[in-house]
Design a protein around this motif. Structure first.
Motif, mmCIF file in Angstrom:
data_model
loop_
_atom_site.group_PDB
_atom_site.id
_atom_site.type_symbol
_atom_site.label_atom_id
_atom_site.label_comp_id
_atom_site.label_asym_id
_atom_site.label_seq_id
_atom_site.Cartn_x
_atom_site.Cartn_y
_atom_site.Cartn_z
ATOM 1 N N LEU A 33 3.714 -1.854 -0.319
ATOM 2 C CA LEU A 33 2.982 -0.621 -0.575
ATOM 3 C C LEU A 33 1.933 -0.848 -1.654
ATOM 4 O O LEU A 33 2.214 -1.442 -2.690
ATOM 5 C CB LEU A 33 3.954 0.481 -1.024
ATOM 6 N N VAL A 34 0.725 -0.355 -1.408
ATOM 7 C CA VAL A 34 -0.327 -0.325 -2.427
ATOM 8 C C VAL A 34 -0.882 1.094 -2.448
ATOM 9 O O VAL A 34 -1.276 1.631 -1.407
ATOM 10 C CB VAL A 34 -1.457 -1.330 -2.128
ATOM 11 N N ALA A 35 -0.895 1.733 -3.600
ATOM 12 C CA ALA A 35 -1.361 3.108 -3.724
ATOM 13 C C ALA A 35 -2.097 3.277 -5.039
ATOM 14 O O ALA A 35 -1.963 2.458 -5.958
ATOM 15 C CB ALA A 35 -0.187 4.090 -3.638
ATOM 16 N N ARG A 36 -2.887 4.325 -5.111
ATOM 17 C CA ARG A 36 -3.589 4.663 -6.357
ATOM 18 C C ARG A 36 -3.028 5.976 -6.882
ATOM 19 O O ARG A 36 -3.046 6.989 -6.185
ATOM 20 C CB ARG A 36 -5.092 4.814 -6.118
ATOM 21 N N LEU A 57 -11.263 8.082 -2.669
ATOM 22 C CA LEU A 57 -12.165 7.001 -3.076
ATOM 23 C C LEU A 57 -11.788 5.673 -2.442
ATOM 24 O O LEU A 57 -12.619 5.003 -1.822
ATOM 25 C CB LEU A 57 -12.178 6.882 -4.604
ATOM 26 N N THR A 58 -10.534 5.266 -2.570
ATOM 27 C CA THR A 58 -10.117 3.932 -2.130
ATOM 28 C C THR A 58 -9.475 3.919 -0.750
ATOM 29 O O THR A 58 -9.343 2.848 -0.153
ATOM 30 C CB THR A 58 -9.108 3.340 -3.129
ATOM 31 N N GLY A 59 -9.075 5.085 -0.245
ATOM 32 C CA GLY A 59 -8.383 5.125 1.035
ATOM 33 C C GLY A 59 -6.913 4.767 0.952
ATOM 34 O O GLY A 59 -6.207 4.797 1.959
ATOM 35 N N ILE A 90 -5.521 17.339 6.729
ATOM 36 C CA ILE A 90 -5.080 17.883 5.439
ATOM 37 C C ILE A 90 -3.986 17.005 4.857
ATOM 38 O O ILE A 90 -3.982 16.695 3.662
ATOM 39 C CB ILE A 90 -4.586 19.329 5.621
ATOM 40 N N GLU A 91 -3.040 16.602 5.723
ATOM 41 C CA GLU A 91 -1.953 15.741 5.248
ATOM 42 C C GLU A 91 -2.492 14.413 4.750
ATOM 43 O O GLU A 91 -2.027 13.875 3.742
ATOM 44 C CB GLU A 91 -0.956 15.515 6.385
ATOM 45 N N HIS A 92 -3.529 13.898 5.475
ATOM 46 C CA HIS A 92 -4.133 12.633 5.032
ATOM 47 C C HIS A 92 -4.798 12.800 3.676
ATOM 48 O O HIS A 92 -4.671 11.944 2.791
ATOM 49 C CB HIS A 92 -5.155 12.171 6.070
ATOM 50 N N VAL A 93 -5.518 13.935 3.511
ATOM 51 C CA VAL A 93 -6.185 14.187 2.229
ATOM 52 C C VAL A 93 -5.159 14.371 1.121
ATOM 53 O O VAL A 93 -5.330 13.868 -0.003
ATOM 54 C CB VAL A 93 -7.096 15.425 2.343
ATOM 55 N N LEU A 94 -4.060 15.097 1.442
ATOM 56 C CA LEU A 94 -3.042 15.349 0.437
ATOM 57 C C LEU A 94 -2.288 14.092 0.053
ATOM 58 O O LEU A 94 -1.808 13.963 -1.070
ATOM 59 C CB LEU A 94 -2.055 16.406 0.949
ATOM 60 N N ASN A 95 -2.171 13.144 0.989
ATOM 61 C CA ASN A 95 -1.349 11.957 0.751
ATOM 62 C C ASN A 95 -2.156 10.693 0.509
ATOM 63 O O ASN A 95 -1.560 9.627 0.343
ATOM 64 C CB ASN A 95 -0.400 11.727 1.931
ATOM 65 N N VAL A 145 -20.608 3.018 -11.002
ATOM 66 C CA VAL A 145 -20.122 1.651 -11.174
ATOM 67 C C VAL A 145 -18.602 1.653 -11.330
ATOM 68 O O VAL A 145 -17.893 0.795 -10.775
ATOM 69 C CB VAL A 145 -20.788 0.981 -12.386
ATOM 70 N N GLY A 146 -18.080 2.645 -12.076
ATOM 71 C CA GLY A 146 -16.628 2.736 -12.252
ATOM 72 C C GLY A 146 -15.905 2.947 -10.935
ATOM 73 O O GLY A 146 -14.857 2.345 -10.685
ATOM 74 N N ASP A 147 -16.474 3.810 -10.070
ATOM 75 C CA ASP A 147 -15.847 4.035 -8.765
ATOM 76 C C ASP A 147 -15.870 2.783 -7.902
ATOM 77 O O ASP A 147 -14.895 2.459 -7.225
ATOM 78 C CB ASP A 147 -16.567 5.174 -8.037
ATOM 79 N N GLN A 148 -16.996 2.068 -7.925
ATOM 80 C CA GLN A 148 -17.079 0.831 -7.144
ATOM 81 C C GLN A 148 -16.109 -0.208 -7.677
ATOM 82 O O GLN A 148 -15.505 -0.980 -6.909
ATOM 83 C CB GLN A 148 -18.520 0.289 -7.179
ATOM 84 N N LEU A 149 -15.924 -0.226 -8.999
ATOM 85 C CA LEU A 149 -14.947 -1.139 -9.593
ATOM 86 C C LEU A 149 -13.548 -0.825 -9.074
ATOM 87 O O LEU A 149 -12.786 -1.729 -8.713
ATOM 88 C CB LEU A 149 -14.992 -1.032 -11.112
ATOM 89 N N LEU A 150 -13.202 0.455 -9.013
ATOM 90 C CA LEU A 150 -11.883 0.845 -8.506
ATOM 91 C C LEU A 150 -11.706 0.437 -7.050
ATOM 92 O O LEU A 150 -10.622 0.008 -6.636
ATOM 93 C CB LEU A 150 -11.700 2.350 -8.657
ATOM 94 N N ILE A 151 -12.766 0.578 -6.261
ATOM 95 C CA ILE A 151 -12.686 0.196 -4.846
ATOM 96 C C ILE A 151 -12.410 -1.296 -4.722
ATOM 97 O O ILE A 151 -11.550 -1.727 -3.939
ATOM 98 C CB ILE A 151 -13.988 0.576 -4.118
ATOM 99 N N GLU A 152 -13.121 -2.107 -5.500
ATOM 100 C CA GLU A 152 -12.929 -3.553 -5.418
ATOM 101 C C GLU A 152 -11.580 -3.973 -5.990
ATOM 102 O O GLU A 152 -10.953 -4.913 -5.502
ATOM 103 C CB GLU A 152 -14.078 -4.262 -6.122
ATOM 104 N N VAL A 153 -11.123 -3.279 -7.027
ATOM 105 C CA VAL A 153 -9.788 -3.551 -7.557
ATOM 106 C C VAL A 153 -8.735 -3.274 -6.493
ATOM 107 O O VAL A 153 -7.815 -4.072 -6.282
ATOM 108 C CB VAL A 153 -9.521 -2.708 -8.820
ATOM 109 N N SER A 154 -8.876 -2.146 -5.800
ATOM 110 C CA SER A 154 -7.902 -1.807 -4.751
ATOM 111 C C SER A 154 -7.912 -2.847 -3.639
ATOM 112 O O SER A 154 -6.858 -3.204 -3.100
ATOM 113 C CB SER A 154 -8.216 -0.421 -4.189
ATOM 114 N N GLN A 155 -9.094 -3.341 -3.283
ATOM 115 C CA GLN A 155 -9.186 -4.353 -2.229
ATOM 116 C C GLN A 155 -8.533 -5.662 -2.653
ATOM 117 O O GLN A 155 -7.816 -6.299 -1.866
ATOM 118 C CB GLN A 155 -10.655 -4.577 -1.865
ATOM 119 N N ARG A 156 -8.753 -6.063 -3.901
ATOM 120 C CA ARG A 156 -8.135 -7.306 -4.375
ATOM 121 C C ARG A 156 -6.615 -7.185 -4.422
ATOM 122 O O ARG A 156 -5.896 -8.125 -4.057
ATOM 123 C CB ARG A 156 -8.678 -7.663 -5.754
ATOM 124 N N ILE A 157 -6.130 -6.040 -4.880
ATOM 125 C CA ILE A 157 -4.671 -5.857 -4.927
ATOM 126 C C ILE A 157 -4.092 -5.891 -3.522
ATOM 127 O O ILE A 157 -3.070 -6.531 -3.266
ATOM 128 C CB ILE A 157 -4.328 -4.528 -5.622
#
Length: 725
Positions: A337-340, A268-270, A259-264, A316-328
């Motif tokens: 720190l990297v967060a969404r 989508l991106t982890g 629950i804490e992991h889900v809350l924090n 496609v938008g979700d996959q774009l966000l995943i790849e953006v998060s990976q590049r960052i």
């Protein structure tokens, strides 16, 4: 003296004493606490009974044996109500307890009679008072004689006790306690036999010692088995409960961690979400306090996410966000720190920064990583991002403050266009407050009918006639005054209300064109500007088709202008949408041609009929040089492709003449007219229709200004001319 029987009695005393101690210890952990304490007392009584028996049988005189015999009687009487109370404690029935109390009362009277009688309660008189010699040579004082009434009553009570105990044992059998029941049956049988032998001995039929104490040893074993099994079961249950409790605790811990992991964390991106980012920022702030270094907090907001979701779908938008998060994540250090934060918004917390140059380097790394196009499910997507930055300890000191400061900086960056970077400054708070008020006013502008349209003519280079008028939106606010499009169009796009404003412009432009057509301007058309959201997201075809039908116009009566930068955001989707508009027979034009970076590659496949030469090239063309060459090349390209060219920003006669010589089709600019109100446009069209376009309508820009301003007076704009879009 050889006395083996008496020795056995004395040995049994120790056994009963141990049983009493064990029962007392067991009482603490048993569900039958009362029964255990009763059994402990009963064992102690039997120990005393056996001790008294041993003393009687080994006595050296009649008087000593008789004295011990009265104690044997005392303990034997006391044992009966105590056994009944023990069974009642096991049954846990109030009726059984009441009977045990009655039996106890009767036993008390018998014990009193025991000491008042010279021979005890058993006998009225004794048989010959001589010791009995056993076959093995042991001399024992075994008494017999005429039984008393009290003795007979006690015998009946003992028989009732045995019957009651048998019934209780039978009930235990039905409950499944087979082993314990068998032991109890065996004990009861022995007690019954020992009672019979005791009766025969008391009457003198045979000479035998009292064996009831030894028989009770089996009953003690039965009781120990019953209670021991209960204790064992309770311990097993406790262990099972403890095991289940431990398992439940571990499960709860795992569940809480999940629950804490889900809350924090972002599903989508982890990456950490806003709550997780705030939690991590606390540690980073403390680390930078200790190291006396700077912490830079960047918030990157992907500009085109809503367009991608609307045109390519959320997958496609979700996959774009995943790849953006990976590049960052790959562009920064592991300690950063990297967060969404949600939607297309990401936060980077860069630690250990020493100078402002370090902050810029982090920004350049991230934006550089996002600069390359993303290839997602056969879609080539390019994105830009606005960025807000706050620096600890320069700006703020708490994790929520620094994140809020970065968001304010981001808000400021978004208000200045796309791909912008802004640093937080305390003055931003007041600016943001003012901007929020401005945004609120913009939301209400359409509802309160504060927008109006101006029209700037497009003149035929060959005939000098007005061919088209470009509709330009203006906002008249009671506080902010006249607000030009460059102040609110991008903001409306950011707020997501540009589609509604654009639909209003299309409707009002068509309505005005229908009115001009009714006035006799049959060849006139209007040009309308489109935003990116209108073209790529909104239901533009339905809006245009509805307006044409409402005012009985054809598609060729209007021209839609799309800026080159909008087309280049998603060329494939743009081509698809423009093709749908062409099916309505609407004219399409590329605005600000030449300012993009790849328009020539798509110009041959875009379903457009014209493009507008950017004013920046026209302004400098009369100076010769590169500007003139660009204009000449663009016009020549349009002619080869069969496209019409509109030159905007024409301000001098020399520019006009040069454009005519190059073969430009339409001219637009201050040389002919500034953006006109509807009333001023009526005057301009009337003059143009009479063939007096230059002599009467605009002999000089000043004359046109006078006519325009006289019409704007009714709009409370005083004599200030309307600036261009």
């Amino acid at each position: 003296m050889n006395a083996p029987v008496a020795t056995l009695y004395f040995i049994s005393v120790g056994v009963f004493a141990l049983g009493s101690f064990q029962a007392a210890v067991t009482a603490r952990s048993s569900a039958y606490t009362r029964a255990c304490w009763t059994f402990s007392a009963l064992c102690l009584l039997f120990a005393l009974f056996q001790l008294a028996c041993g003393i009687q049988y080994s006595a050296t005189s009649f008087q000593a044996a008789l004295f011990a015999h009265k104690w044997v009687n005392f303990f034997s009487v006391l044992i009966i109500p105590l056994i009944w109370y023990l069974v009642a404690a096991l049954e846990l029935k109030s009726s059984s307890f009441r009977v045990s109390y009655i039996v106890g009362g009767v036993a008390g009277m018998i014990m009193l009679a025991n000491y008042l009688s010279p021979f005890g309660y058993r006998f009225v008189q004794l048989h010959p008072e001589v010791a009995t010699v056993m076959p093995w040579g042991e001399q024992m004082w075994i008494f017999s004689g005429e039984p008393t009434l009290a003795f007979r009553i006690l015998r009946l009570i003992a028989l009732g006790l045995i019957i009651h105990t048998m019934i209780f044992s039978f009930r235990i059998i039905r409950l499944g306690e087979k082993l314990t029941s068998r032991l109890i049956w065996a004990s009861l049988s022995l007690l019954l036999l020992s009672g019979i032998f005791a009766g025969l001995s008391d009457t003198g039929v045979l000479k035998a010692p009292y064996l009831g104490g030894f028989s009770f040893l089996f009953l003690a074993v039965s009781f120990s088995a019953l209670v021991g099994k209960d204790v064992s079961n309770r311990r097993i249950e406790e262990l099972e409960i403890y095991s289940e409790l431990q398992h439940e605790i571990e499960s709860r811990k795992i569940a809480n961690q999940r629950i804490e992991h889900v809350l924090n964390n972002d599903v989508l991106t982890g990456l950490p979400n806003r709550a997780g980012a705030l939690f991590s920022l606390r540690d980073l702030l403390e680390l930078n306090r200790v190291n006396e270094s700077k912490l830079g907090v960047f918030i990157f907001d992907v500009d085109q996410l809503s367009i991608v979701n609307g045109t390519r779908g959320y997958k496609v938008g979700d996959q774009l966000l995943i790849e953006v998060s990976q590049r960052i994540r790959q562009s920064v250090r592991d300690s950063d720190l990297v967060a969404r934060l949600g939607s297309g918004r990401f936060v980077v917390g860069a630690t250990g920064l020493k100078t402002e140059r370090c902050v810029t380097i982090v920004y350049e790394k991230v934006t550089g990583a996002l600069a390359s196009p993303f290839f997602i499910e056969d879609n080539l997507l390019s994105i830009t991002s606005n960025t807000g930055v706050a620096v600890f300890p320069d700006n703020v000191g708490a994790e929520d403050d620094i994140l809020a400061a970065a968001e304010l900086a981001l808000h400021d960056a978004k208000s200045h266009g796309t791909g912008k970077l802004r640093f937080f400054h305390p003055s931003l708070k007041e600016n943001i407050r003012q901007r929020i008020d401005f945004e609120r006013a913009l939301k209400e502008a359409l509802e309160k009918d504060q927008f109006f349209l101006c029209y700037q003519p497009q003149i035929s280079a060959s005939s000098g006639q007005t061919v088209s008028l470009e509709a330009l939106i203006r906002w008249q606010h009671p506080v902010y005054g006249l607000v030009m499009p460059d102040r609110f169009i991008q903001l409306a796009e950011t707020m997501g209300i540009i589609a509604h404003i654009g639909a209003w412009v299309i409707d009002k432009s068509c309505e005005q064109l229908a009115r001009w057509r009714a006035m006799g301007y049959h060849e006139l058309r209007v040009a309308i500007n489109l935003s990116a959201q209108q073209l790529l997201v909104s239901e533009l075809e339905e809006t245009v088709s509805a307006a044409l039908q409402r005012y009985q116009l054809s598609g060729s009566d209007i021209e839609l202008e799309i800026t080159e930068s909008v087309l280049m955001q998603d060329p494939e989707r743009s081509i698809e949408r423009l093709g749908a508009l062409r099916k309505l027979d609407v004219r399409l034009s590329i605005d600000d041609f030449g300012t993009g970076y790849s328009s020539l590659a798509y110009l041959r496949v875009l379903p457009v009929q014209a493009f507008k030469l950017d004013r920046g090239f026209v302004w400098d063309m009369d100076k010769g040089g590169k500007a003139w060459e660009i204009c000449a090349t663009a016009i020549s390209l349009a002619q080869n492709l069969g496209l019409e060219v509109v030159a905007e920003g024409v301000e001098t006669e020399e520019q006009s003449e040069q454009l005519k010589k190059l073969g430009c089709h339409l001219l637009q600019g201050y040389l002919f007219a500034k953006p006109l109100t509807v009333e001023a446009a009526d005057i301009f069209l009337a003059a143009s229709l009479l063939g007096n376009q230059k002599a009467e309508a605009t002999p000089t820009p000043a004359i046109l200004h006078a006519k325009t301003n006289s019409n704007l007076a009714g709009l409370a704009l005083q004599s200030e001319p309307i600036p261009p879009q």
